[in-house]
Design a protein around this motif. Structure first.
Motif, PDB file in Angstrom:
ATOM      1  N   PRO A 368       0.808  -1.230   0.000  1.00 54.74           N
ATOM      2  CA  PRO A 368       0.000   0.000   0.000  1.00 54.74           C
ATOM      3  C   PRO A 368       0.838   1.276   0.000  1.00 54.74           C
ATOM      4  CG  PRO A 368      -0.956  -1.603   1.495  1.00 54.74           C
ATOM      5  CD  PRO A 368       0.367  -2.156   1.062  1.00 54.74           C
ATOM      6  N   ARG A 369       1.915   1.306   0.788  1.00 50.56           N
ATOM      7  CA  ARG A 369       2.725   2.528   0.791  1.00 50.56           C
ATOM      8  C   ARG A 369       3.558   2.642  -0.484  1.00 50.56           C
ATOM      9  NH1 ARG A 369       8.144   1.913   2.086  1.00 50.56           N
ATOM     10  NH2 ARG A 369       8.757  -0.057   3.064  1.00 50.56           N
ATOM     11  N   LEU A 370       3.929   1.514  -1.082  1.00 47.96           N
ATOM     12  CA  LEU A 370       4.673   1.566  -2.336  1.00 47.96           C
ATOM     13  C   LEU A 370       3.824   2.125  -3.468  1.00 47.96           C
ATOM     14  CD1 LEU A 370       6.574  -1.866  -2.241  1.00 47.96           C
ATOM     15  CD2 LEU A 370       7.375   0.388  -1.516  1.00 47.96           C
ATOM     16  N   LEU A 371       2.505   2.056  -3.314  1.00 47.29           N
ATOM     17  CA  LEU A 371       1.603   2.550  -4.353  1.00 47.29           C
ATOM     18  C   LEU A 371       1.289   4.036  -4.205  1.00 47.29           C
ATOM     19  CD1 LEU A 371      -0.823  -0.488  -4.389  1.00 47.29           C
ATOM     20  CD2 LEU A 371       0.508   0.301  -6.356  1.00 47.29           C
ATOM     21  N   MET A 372       1.709   4.667  -3.100  1.00 52.11           N
ATOM     22  CA  MET A 372       1.368   6.077  -2.893  1.00 52.11           C
ATOM     23  C   MET A 372       1.869   7.002  -4.000  1.00 52.11           C
ATOM     24  SD  MET A 372       1.236   7.166   1.083  1.00 52.11           S
ATOM     25  CE  MET A 372       2.976   6.915   1.378  1.00 52.11           C
ATOM     26  N   PRO A 373       3.047   6.761  -4.595  1.00 51.89           N
ATOM     27  CA  PRO A 373       3.478   7.659  -5.679  1.00 51.89           C
ATOM     28  C   PRO A 373       2.635   7.567  -6.950  1.00 51.89           C
ATOM     29  CG  PRO A 373       5.372   6.553  -4.692  1.00 51.89           C
ATOM     30  CD  PRO A 373       4.139   5.877  -4.161  1.00 51.89           C
ATOM     31  N   ALA A 374       1.747   6.578  -7.045  1.00 52.79           N
ATOM     32  CA  ALA A 374       0.890   6.450  -8.226  1.00 52.79           C
ATOM     33  C   ALA A 374      -0.319   7.377  -8.092  1.00 52.79           C
ATOM     34  CB  ALA A 374       0.439   5.005  -8.402  1.00 52.79           C
ATOM     35  N   PHE A 375      -0.066   8.641  -7.775  1.00 48.45           N
ATOM     36  CA  PHE A 375      -1.155   9.573  -7.475  1.00 48.45           C
ATOM     37  C   PHE A 375      -2.093   9.851  -8.641  1.00 48.45           C
ATOM     38  CE2 PHE A 375       2.482  12.083  -8.833  1.00 48.45           C
ATOM     39  CZ  PHE A 375       1.919  12.972  -9.737  1.00 48.45           C
ATOM     40  N   PRO A 376      -1.688   9.707  -9.924  1.00 47.90           N
ATOM     41  CA  PRO A 376      -2.687   9.926 -10.985  1.00 47.90           C
ATOM     42  C   PRO A 376      -3.883   8.984 -10.910  1.00 47.90           C
ATOM     43  CG  PRO A 376      -0.483  10.105 -11.899  1.00 47.90           C
ATOM     44  CD  PRO A 376      -0.329   9.587 -10.493  1.00 47.90           C
ATOM     45  N   LEU A 377      -3.733   7.846 -10.212  1.00 53.54           N
ATOM     46  CA  LEU A 377      -4.885   6.961 -10.019  1.00 53.54           C
ATOM     47  C   LEU A 377      -5.987   7.642  -9.229  1.00 53.54           C
ATOM     48  CD1 LEU A 377      -3.293   3.508  -9.096  1.00 53.54           C
ATOM     49  CD2 LEU A 377      -4.474   4.099 -11.217  1.00 53.54           C
ATOM     50  N   LEU A 378      -5.630   8.651  -8.465  1.00 55.02           N
ATOM     51  CA  LEU A 378      -6.613   9.333  -7.623  1.00 55.02           C
ATOM     52  C   LEU A 378      -7.374  10.420  -8.363  1.00 55.02           C
ATOM     53  CD1 LEU A 378      -4.382   9.747  -4.436  1.00 55.02           C
ATOM     54  CD2 LEU A 378      -5.910   7.849  -5.037  1.00 55.02           C
ATOM     55  N   PHE A 379      -6.999  10.708  -9.585  1.00 53.06           N
ATOM     56  CA  PHE A 379      -7.677  11.781 -10.308  1.00 53.06           C
ATOM     57  C   PHE A 379      -9.136  11.467 -10.628  1.00 53.06           C
ATOM     58  CE2 PHE A 379      -3.469  13.714 -12.072  1.00 53.06           C
ATOM     59  CZ  PHE A 379      -3.146  14.110 -10.774  1.00 53.06           C
ATOM     60  N   LEU A 415       0.559   2.025  13.178  1.00 54.80           N
ATOM     61  CA  LEU A 415       1.914   2.268  13.649  1.00 54.80           C
ATOM     62  C   LEU A 415       2.136   1.718  15.047  1.00 54.80           C
ATOM     63  CD1 LEU A 415       3.148   5.751  12.426  1.00 54.80           C
ATOM     64  CD2 LEU A 415       3.144   3.551  11.297  1.00 54.80           C
ATOM     65  N   ASN A 416       1.096   1.658  15.845  1.00 56.94           N
ATOM     66  CA  ASN A 416       1.233   1.078  17.170  1.00 56.94           C
ATOM     67  C   ASN A 416       1.129  -0.445  17.139  1.00 56.94           C
ATOM     68  OD1 ASN A 416       1.274   3.072  19.667  1.00 56.94           O
ATOM     69  ND2 ASN A 416       0.110   4.063  18.027  1.00 56.94           N
ATOM     70  N   GLY A 417       0.870  -0.999  15.971  1.00 55.10           N
ATOM     71  CA  GLY A 417       0.803  -2.437  15.805  1.00 55.10           C
ATOM     72  C   GLY A 417       1.937  -2.935  14.925  1.00 55.10           C
ATOM     73  N   SER A 418       1.558  -3.551  13.819  1.00 56.04           N
ATOM     74  CA  SER A 418       2.573  -4.134  12.933  1.00 56.04           C
ATOM     75  C   SER A 418       3.406  -3.077  12.234  1.00 56.04           C
ATOM     76  CB  SER A 418       1.903  -5.020  11.897  1.00 56.04           C
ATOM     77  OG  SER A 418       1.010  -4.272  11.081  1.00 56.04           O
ATOM     78  N   GLY A 419       2.746  -1.943  11.859  1.00 58.43           N
ATOM     79  CA  GLY A 419       3.482  -0.865  11.203  1.00 58.43           C
ATOM     80  C   GLY A 419       3.895  -1.211   9.784  1.00 58.43           C
ATOM     81  N   PRO A 420       4.464  -0.246   9.071  1.00 56.74           N
ATOM     82  CA  PRO A 420       4.865  -0.482   7.676  1.00 56.74           C
ATOM     83  C   PRO A 420       6.213  -1.191   7.603  1.00 56.74           C
ATOM     84  CG  PRO A 420       5.298   1.788   8.295  1.00 56.74           C
ATOM     85  CD  PRO A 420       4.637   1.154   9.478  1.00 56.74           C
TER      86      PRO A 420
END
Length: 421
Positions: A368-379, A415-420
């Motif tokens: 999920p965090r690796l996909l954050m730079p794919a921001f055009p998907l959010l358009f 973040l208080n659990g498994s975290g990234p």
């Protein structure tokens, strides 16, 4: 969309005023996330600051900044986790800020991430505003801010820095600033392996631009009847020709600059390890990272539905359903982007980020965090939100606020659990 050759000032007071609603909204969402994290962590006698700056990959980055490259951990199963897997731009910035201020390396990484996240929000706004208009630009930034893993944008990780460089490089391509696009793509390539996505986007746009230019020149020089007399030639316009030549030279320079960051680091790692140009792949293999076309991820998802001695557990099945739905939603969004004719560099960038994230062979929890730079998907969602805001602004505000609260709570719990990983 404005002609890509038109020069539009991307910064300055006027540009900042135009982006202000997006930046203020983004800052509010991130502040909410940090406040909820602080409260949640404090209730469990944990330090939110430690979770943000000295856990998981953040700790590896600060070690690179403090000690340089060469640190590794050998696991009992024989795997070797080397810090050569982590690209150098974020540690360089941490070291620079540490040298100039009293901040520790971890605090420097946190400050860099906060600044980079605002720069990323502005870049996302600039790209969406360029393509779809201001309202969609504001909504795109808000949608990016309220992602379930949005808390990573405030961590001493490289996602925010990379997204900022990627967004502004893509904006530079859309506005014809080829040298700037190449420089930013080179810096993106020094930040994360997925910098290849930005390089591919710059190259795709540049090659298509060259091809179209040659086609237009041939079309302008063709005549329907070669036997017809030639019309008198217009007087030469050397200034326009010079500008055209300069534009072609700038485009070529940008294309040459774009891959230098990633290529330089990968070749350096190969030289340092003594394993040649592909030595970086061996480093990644020590972390059990690789590219297998998505087979390992498919097996990981399939295992959620595999019956045990008494049948598959309901939580496992629900997780499998959620993963399958998530991947299907990503593919559907990409298809929507293609059908709505997003500019080519955005499609190429997003496609490569998706392929690298979904087809890697390990660390499935980090996808999920690796996909954050794919921001055009959010358009596309941003367009829908903008349309709703135009008709029913209160309802749109309630939706964004509710999702922001849910994102903040999830980030604190995560973040208080498994975290990234």
């Amino acid at each position: 969309m404005t002609d890509p050759g038109t020069r539009v000032a991307p910064y300055g007071p006027a540009a900042l005023r135009r982006a202000a609603p997006a930046l203020l909204g983004y800052a509010a969402v991130r502040a909410l996330g940090l406040l909820v994290l602080a409260g949640w962590s404090g209730a469990r006698d944990k330090s939110a600051y430690t979770l943000l700056t000295a856990r998981w990959d953040a700790l590896w980055y600060t070690r690179v900044a403090e000690l340089g490259y060469g640190y590794e951990v050998r696991l009992p199963n024989g795997d070797v986790h080397s810090n050569l897997a982590f690209f150098p731009l974020l540690p360089w910035l941490e070291r620079l800020l540490h040298a100039l201020t009293p901040l520790s390396y971890g605090a420097a990484g946190f400050v860099v991430s906060l600044g980079a996240s605002l720069a990323a929000a502005w870049g996302i706004f600039a790209v969406a505003d360029r393509v779809y208009g201001r309202r969609v630009g504001v909504c795109a930034v808000l949608v990016w801010a309220v992602l379930p893993v949005g808390i990573v944008q405030s961590m001493a990780y490289s996602e925010s820095l990379f997204t900022a460089l990627a967004a502004w490089s893509l904006y530079a391509v859309l506005t014809g600033r080829w040298v700037t696009a190449g420089l930013l793509a080179s810096l993106a390539g020094l930040t994360r392996p997925v910098g290849l996505a930005v390089v591919a986007a710059v190259w795709a746009a540049g090659v298509v631009s060259f091809v179209r230019e040659r086609g237009a020149a041939r079309g302008a020089g063709a005549r329907p009847d070669d036997s017809a007399p030639r019309p008198p030639s217009p007087p030469a316009r050397p200034r326009e020709g010079a500008r055209g030549g300069a534009s072609r030279a700038a485009r070529a320079a940008g294309l040459l600059l774009a891959p230098t960051g990633a290529a330089g680091y990968v070749l350096w790692v190969g030289h340092r390890t003594g394993k040649g140009p592909l030595g970086y792949l061996d480093v990644q293999a020590g972390w059990r990272n690789g590219f297998d076309g998505g087979l390992a991820f498919a097996r990981f998802v399939g295992a959620k539905f595999t019956p045990g001695p008494s049948g598959p557990a309901l939580p496992s099945v629900l997780a499998g359903v959620a993963l399958t739905a998530g991947v299907a939603a990503l593919i559907w969004l990409y298809v929507v982007c293609v059908r709505r004719r997003q500019p080519l560099p955005l499609l190429v960038h997003t496609g490569v980020v998706l392929a690298l994230a979904l087809c890697a062979s390990s660390y499935f929890g980090s996808k999920p965090r690796l996909l954050m730079p794919a921001f055009p998907l959010l358009f596309p969602p941003a367009q829908a939100l903008a349309a709703l805001a135009a008709r029913r602004p209160v309802r749109a505000a309630v939706i964004v606020g509710g999702v922001a609260v849910a994102s903040a709570v999830y980030g604190a719990w995560w973040l208080n659990g498994s975290g990234p990983p």
